[in-house]
Design a protein around this motif. Structure first.
Motif, mmCIF file in Angstrom:
data_model
loop_
_atom_site.group_PDB
_atom_site.id
_atom_site.type_symbol
_atom_site.label_atom_id
_atom_site.label_comp_id
_atom_site.label_asym_id
_atom_site.label_seq_id
_atom_site.Cartn_x
_atom_site.Cartn_y
_atom_site.Cartn_z
ATOM 1 N N TRP A 190 -12.250 6.414 7.762
ATOM 2 C CA TRP A 190 -11.909 5.195 6.565
ATOM 3 C C TRP A 190 -10.586 5.449 6.129
ATOM 4 C CZ3 TRP A 190 -15.008 2.015 8.222
ATOM 5 C CH2 TRP A 190 -16.382 1.736 8.358
ATOM 6 N N ARG A 191 -10.133 6.341 5.952
ATOM 7 C CA ARG A 191 -9.071 6.864 5.037
ATOM 8 C C ARG A 191 -7.966 7.288 6.130
ATOM 9 N NH1 ARG A 191 -10.882 11.651 4.316
ATOM 10 N NH2 ARG A 191 -9.531 13.413 5.551
ATOM 11 N N GLU A 192 -8.091 7.225 7.230
ATOM 12 C CA GLU A 192 -6.491 7.455 8.226
ATOM 13 C C GLU A 192 -6.326 5.964 9.126
ATOM 14 O OE1 GLU A 192 -6.825 10.610 10.633
ATOM 15 O OE2 GLU A 192 -7.222 11.679 8.907
ATOM 16 N N ALA A 212 -17.781 -3.432 0.312
ATOM 17 C CA ALA A 212 -16.800 -2.952 -0.649
ATOM 18 C C ALA A 212 -16.534 -1.794 -0.683
ATOM 19 C CB ALA A 212 -17.607 -4.182 -2.193
ATOM 20 N N GLU A 213 -17.703 -1.132 -1.059
ATOM 21 C CA GLU A 213 -17.521 0.279 -1.206
ATOM 22 C C GLU A 213 -16.144 1.029 -0.106
ATOM 23 O OE1 GLU A 213 -19.686 5.130 -1.293
ATOM 24 O OE2 GLU A 213 -20.734 3.081 -1.440
ATOM 25 N N THR A 214 -16.599 0.551 1.332
ATOM 26 C CA THR A 214 -15.918 1.437 2.223
ATOM 27 C C THR A 214 -14.540 0.955 2.334
ATOM 28 O OG1 THR A 214 -17.303 -0.257 4.045
ATOM 29 C CG2 THR A 214 -18.155 1.992 3.785
ATOM 30 N N LEU A 215 -14.031 -0.103 2.019
ATOM 31 C CA LEU A 215 -13.544 -1.295 2.137
ATOM 32 C C LEU A 215 -12.072 -0.947 1.891
ATOM 33 C CD1 LEU A 215 -14.012 -4.950 2.692
ATOM 34 C CD2 LEU A 215 -12.811 -3.621 4.825
ATOM 35 N N ALA A 216 -12.787 0.069 -0.109
ATOM 36 C CA ALA A 216 -11.719 0.368 -1.167
ATOM 37 C C ALA A 216 -11.451 1.819 -0.417
ATOM 38 C CB ALA A 216 -12.445 0.575 -1.814
ATOM 39 N N VAL A 224 -8.986 -5.479 9.831
ATOM 40 C CA VAL A 224 -9.968 -5.274 10.826
ATOM 41 C C VAL A 224 -10.219 -6.035 11.737
ATOM 42 C CG1 VAL A 224 -12.308 -5.782 10.009
ATOM 43 C CG2 VAL A 224 -11.349 -4.952 8.295
ATOM 44 N N VAL A 225 -10.968 -5.894 12.725
ATOM 45 C CA VAL A 225 -11.350 -6.268 14.078
ATOM 46 C C VAL A 225 -12.230 -6.336 14.398
ATOM 47 C CG1 VAL A 225 -10.940 -6.884 16.179
ATOM 48 C CG2 VAL A 225 -9.095 -6.631 14.843
ATOM 49 N N GLN A 246 -5.748 -5.920 0.554
ATOM 50 C CA GLN A 246 -6.350 -4.742 0.190
ATOM 51 C C GLN A 246 -6.564 -4.501 1.764
ATOM 52 O OE1 GLN A 246 -7.431 -2.049 -0.508
ATOM 53 N NE2 GLN A 246 -8.025 -0.657 0.740
ATOM 54 N N VAL A 247 -7.573 -5.645 2.141
ATOM 55 C CA VAL A 247 -6.879 -5.941 4.239
ATOM 56 C C VAL A 247 -5.483 -6.638 4.319
ATOM 57 C CG1 VAL A 247 -8.657 -6.987 5.901
ATOM 58 C CG2 VAL A 247 -9.638 -5.976 4.516
ATOM 59 N N MET A 248 -5.437 -7.000 4.980
ATOM 60 C CA MET A 248 -3.967 -7.491 5.925
ATOM 61 C C MET A 248 -4.657 -8.699 6.303
ATOM 62 S SD MET A 248 -0.500 -6.681 7.650
ATOM 63 C CE MET A 248 -0.343 -7.445 9.151
#
Length: 309
Positions: A190-192, A212-216, A224-225, A246-248
């Motif tokens: 998630w972070r990288e 919502a939590e993991t996307l944040a 995201v695909v 947050q998601v392009m």
């Protein structure tokens, strides 16, 4: 003559040739649970080849001769595997046969998102020329995080590596990863990741994995695909993340409810690229999935017919 029920309208001729000697019964393109149960009662199939819809306990009970449920593809989440096991019915999947097709669809959706293919096409058709104002995203040097490193994930990983992307992945079952794939923990992924692509089966444990939590926790502007299963994503959370930036962009080939109903909020969001769960649907994959499903059926039926030692 023993029957085989196909929960669809057809099967590749090459697969039918393997199943010569069985009475083939077709449920049509959009079978309901009621119609499938009725067909099971009427024909008592020894095998079900699953193309569309699901197979639950009621269907199994309507077909006492049933020995095998064979998925026309790799995802068995629409089959009640607990009920099948209780009844001594084998559940098998045609693993890997559509890997090339799905990996290519994943790359197509990723490129559509990174290069704004759909939006720029619409703008040009409306008479605009956005060369002076538009900038696409370059993928070379970016990090793609793959959740699931089976046949499809690894096929896509090879394509991403060839484009100069850094490939990281999470899969607790993966062994002997190629040198261009770095196995990481989900938290690291998630972070990288600049791009997150889902390639895992849907289970009770990972439903709503992207929420919502993991996307944040992801990098702002992540792509995201999803060419796996719609249930892996909390759709309301993804929509909110796209709208907030947050998601392009997101490229989606599978959805929580299929077919997608009219008025779904994704339909009005230009930064979400949609395709109707056709990642594995190519002329080659259609044949390969049919052959894989047919071979799996025959293998189980032959084993069941063999005398006990």
């Amino acid at each position: 003559m023993s029957s085989i029920l196909v929960t669809g309208a057809d099967l590749a001729p090459q697969a039918l040739a393997l199943l010569d000697g069985y009475d083939m019964v077709y449920a049509g393109k959009t079978p309901t649970e009621e119609s499938l149960i009725a067909l099971c009662r009427a024909h008592n199939p020894v095998a079900i080849i699953v193309r569309y819809g699901g197979v639950g306990a009621a269907m199994m009970d309507a077909a006492p001769a049933l020995k095998v449920i064979s998925k026309h593809g790799s995802g068995t989440d629409t089959i009640d595997k607990v009920a099948a096991k209780e009844r001594g019915i084998e559940v098998v999947a045609a693993l890997g046969v559509n890997a090339a097709a799905v990996a290519e669809q994943t790359m197509a959706l990723l490129l559509a998102c990174a290069k704004s293919v759909v939006a720029l096409d619409a703008r040009m058709r409306a008479g605009h020329w956005d060369k002076a104002t538009h900038k696409s995203l370059e993928l070379g040097g970016r990090t793609v995080g793959l959740v699931g490193l089976g046949a499809i994930g690894l096929r896509f990983a090879r394509m991403a590596d060839a484009m100069g992307m850094r490939v990281i992945g999470f899969d607790p079952y993966a062994r002997d990863l190629p040198e261009y794939v770095q196995g990481v923990a989900l938290e690291t992924l998630w972070r990288e990741s600049d791009v997150i692509s889902l390639h895992c089966p849907l289970t009770a444990d990972n439903r709503g994995l992207l929420n919502a939590e993991t996307l944040a926790r992801c990098r702002r502007g992540v792509i995201v695909v999803n060419t796996a299963r719609g249930g892996l994503i909390d759709e309301a959370a993804l929509l909110a993340a796209v709208r907030s930036g947050q998601v392009m962009a997101a490229g989606l080939d599978s959805f929580a409810v299929e077919p997608m109903t009219a008025g779904h909020p994704f339909q009005g969001e230009p930064r979400i690229v949609l395709s109707p769960h056709i990642g594995g649907v190519t002329s080659d994959a259609y044949v390969n999935m049919g052959l894989g499903a047919a071979r799996n059926v025959l293998q189980v039926l032959e084993r069941a017919a063999a005398p006990a030692h």
